[in-house]
Design an enzyme around this catalytic site. Sequence first.
Site, PDB file in Angstrom:
ATOM      1  N   LEU A 148     -26.322 -97.614  15.461  1.00 25.32           N
ATOM      2  CA  LEU A 148     -27.042 -98.096  16.162  1.00 25.32           C
ATOM      3  C   LEU A 148     -26.668 -97.352  17.588  1.00 25.32           C
ATOM      4  CD1 LEU A 148     -25.756-101.388  14.925  1.00 25.32           C
ATOM      5  CD2 LEU A 148     -28.039-100.446  14.217  1.00 25.32           C
ATOM      6  N   VAL A 197     -36.136-104.355  17.864  1.00 27.25           N
ATOM      7  CA  VAL A 197     -35.461-103.713  16.658  1.00 27.25           C
ATOM      8  C   VAL A 197     -34.150-103.324  17.211  1.00 27.25           C
ATOM      9  CG1 VAL A 197     -37.486-103.206  15.308  1.00 27.25           C
ATOM     10  CG2 VAL A 197     -36.428-101.209  16.852  1.00 27.25           C
ATOM     11  N   GLU A 198     -33.101-102.851  16.114  1.00 30.70           N
ATOM     12  CA  GLU A 198     -31.620-102.506  16.909  1.00 30.70           C
ATOM     13  C   GLU A 198     -30.734-102.696  17.776  1.00 30.70           C
ATOM     14  OE1 GLU A 198     -30.725 -99.851  15.102  1.00 30.70           O
ATOM     15  OE2 GLU A 198     -32.377 -99.374  14.728  1.00 30.70           O
ATOM     16  N   GLY A 199     -30.873-104.123  17.903  1.00 36.38           N
ATOM     17  CA  GLY A 199     -30.824-105.745  18.571  1.00 36.38           C
ATOM     18  C   GLY A 199     -32.015-106.151  19.466  1.00 36.38           C
TER      19      GLY A 199
END
Length: 748
Positions: free
Chosen positions: A301, A427-429
Amino acid sequence: MFARLMHWMQANQVLPAISDTERQALEAGDVWIDGEFFGGKPDFDRMLAASYHRLSDEEQAFMDGPVEELLNRADTYAIAQTRELPKPIMDFMAESGFFSLLIPKEFGGKGFSTLARSAVMAKVTPVSGILSAYVVIPNTLGAAELLIDYGTDEQKAHYLPRLAKGEYLPCFGLTEPTAGSDAASIKAEAVAFKGDDGGVKLRLNFRKRYITLGPVANLISLACRIHDPDNLLGKGEDAGISVVLLHTGMPGLKTGDRHEPIGEAFPNGPLEGTDVEVPADQIIGGVARAGDGWRMLMEQLAGGRMVSLPATAVGGIRGAAAAAGAYSMVRQQFGLQIGRMEGVAAPIGKLTSLAYMTEGARVFGCSAIDDGIHPPVVSGVMKAYTTELAREAATDAMDVLSGAGVMQGPNNVIGRGYCSTPVAITVEGANIMTRTLMVFGQGATRCHPHALNVVQAVETSDASAFRRSLIGWMGHFLKGVGRTWWRGLTRGATVRVKGAAGPTRRYYRKLGWAAARFGLFTDLAMFFVGGKLKVKGNLTGRYADVLAWMLLGFSALRRFEAEGRRAEDLPLVHYSLQLALARIQAGFEGIYANFPGPLGSLLRVIGLPLLRLNSLGRLPSDDLGNQAAVIAQKWDAQTERLLADIHQPGSESPGQGRLMHAFRLVCDVEPLIGKLKAAQKAGSIPAGEPDSLVAEARAAGVLTEGEAARVTAAREARLAAIEVDVFSPEEFFANAASAPDRAQQAAA
C-alpha cells in the site's frame, strides 16, 4: 518518581496505545524529511542534499519511444466507449515491456527505477484511465513487487519471467465489504488442512470488491487470514494475515463480474471464492512467510501511496494545466483571448504553479525510494494531497474550458479526467481516513524524536528507558517552546540556510518558523490529548494539513535548486510557497480554534488573535497569479521544458493534438496580431477580429504574403480547436441499448 509516573500514564492511557498491527505498520518503513518537521528544527541544508534523481538514458528512451508509440497507437476515445483494450494494444504492451517495468532484468524485466515507473504512469494516465490501469497494477500493486521482496526462489523463477512477458496479468485482492482502509480487519479466511497426498493445503473462502484488473487478471495476490487448528504451518492456530497466489480457473473461484467505476470504466470488479483449495506453498514466500502478510500489505500500500497514485494525480494536474493554458489563448470572447481576462488567468496561474510544485514532490519522493528509503508518513501525504489537488485542478481546468470540457467526444481533453478524479481519492485508503487517521496519527509517534521511545518504555514497563526517554523529551519540549517564541518574534529570521538561492531564502525562514510551531504543538497534542488522538480526527487532520503543505512547499524549493535555480521559474516558486504558507497558516488557525481542554480555551482567546496578527503568509496576489499564468500561455523553451514527458500527439490528432497545434500557431503569430491591432488603431484597417482581416491588412501593406498566410493558418487552427464533437442520432445511440431492450431489462 519516574516509575510512579510511568504507572500513572499506563493506568490513565495518557499516550496513544499501539496495537500489534499498528506496531508492524510503524516498523515497516523509514523516517525521512518528515522527521525534520516533527522535530521542529529542520536542517534545510541536509534536506537540500537529499537526492533528486533524473531518468537514465535507457528510461528516457522508453518514455520517448514505446510510451509515445503506445499513446499514438491507442484510440483512447474508442477504448473508453468499448471499455476494453484491443488485442493489438495488449500485444504491443507485452512485447515492449510495459508489464515488466518493476521486474529485474535477470527475470526478463526492465528493472526500471521507481522514478521511471512513476514517470510512465504520469504520462499514460491523463490520456486514458483504462490504459493506465494496465500499466499501474502490474508495476506497483500486483504480485511482482511482493515476489521480488518476499518470494521463494522457486516462485520468483516461475512467476517473474511470465509476469514480465504479460503471460500472467495480476491483480491484488485486498478490499472487502467490511475491510477497506482498515486492512487489518479482513475477513477472507484460509483454513490449513492436510491433503490426501499428505501435503499441507489451504481452503479459502472470501468475498473481495473494488479489485482493479480483477475481471481480466489471471493471477491474484489474495490477502487472507490463515486459521490453522492443527498447527500444520508451525505458526499457531491463528497464523495471521498472509498473501496467497491464486490462478483463475481454480474450482470455487469466481471472477469476471465488474463494477462500473465513475469516469472511465477501467476493469474493476469483485472476486469471490468458495472452498478454493491451493497448496500452502502458494503463500508468497512459502510456509515460512505465513503470517507476514500485514507487513507485506503495508509495504504494498505504501508503494501505491508514494508511486502510482501520486504519479497519476500529478500527471492529471500537469495535463490540466497544459490544456487550460493552451485553451485560454485559443478561445476568444469579447474580442480578446480569454486568458487575458484576470478571472480566467487566476485558475491558470494556480494550475501552473501546482503542476510545478507537485511534480517536484513526485520526483523528490520517488528519489527517496530509489535510495532505499520508504517513508510511510510522506507516502500518505503524497497520496492524499496530490489526489485532492488533482480534483481541484480538474475543477479549475473545467471552469476554463467550460463547454469544451462538458461536451464529450474525441476532442474533449479534460472531461474524462474530471469525472475520474474521485477514483484516486477513494483507493489505497480513502483520503478522509488518510488525512485524519494516518498522517499525523502515525507520524506523531513514528517521526517524533522521543515519543516512540517513551510509548515503548511505558508499554514494556521499562522504568530506566522511560526515565531516559522522558527526560530527553522534556528537554526537547522546553527547547521547542523557546525556539517557537524566538522564531515567531523574528518571523523566522534566525533560520539559517547556506545552500539556498537569495530570492527563496525567506521561504526557508517561514518554513523553519512553521516547523518550530508544528513541533511544539505536536508535543502539546501528545501531552494534552494523548490517547484520545485517535478519535480527534478533525484535529489530527489539521495537523496533517500543516505537515503536508510544509512538505509540498519544500519540494518546490528542492526542485528549484535541483534544476539550477532558473530565474524564469521564480513566479511558480513564489506562487507555490505563498500558497503553501497560506494553507499552513489556515491549518494552525484551525488547531488553535479547536484544541481541546483549558489549553484550547487559552489558545482561542489569546493565541488565535496573536497568530492572525503575526501571520505566516497569505494567498498569492493577483499580480503573481497573472505572472504564473503567462508561463502557461506562451510557447517557448521554458514551456517545452515544463511540459516535458507530457504526451503531445500530432497536429492531426483530435483533442490534445488539435488544441496544442492551434496554441503553437497562435503564439507564433502573436507579434503579427499586434501589428494588426496597431493598424486598426491607426485606421489603416477596419475594426473587427484582427485575424479575420488578413485580406485588408495585405492590401494595406500591413502584412507580407508570408505573414498573411501564417495568420490565416493560425485562425483556421484556432477555430477548429474550439469546436466540440457532434454526433448523428445513429452515432449517438450506437453504444446504447435500444428502448425495447431497456424496457425488457427493467421488467426482468
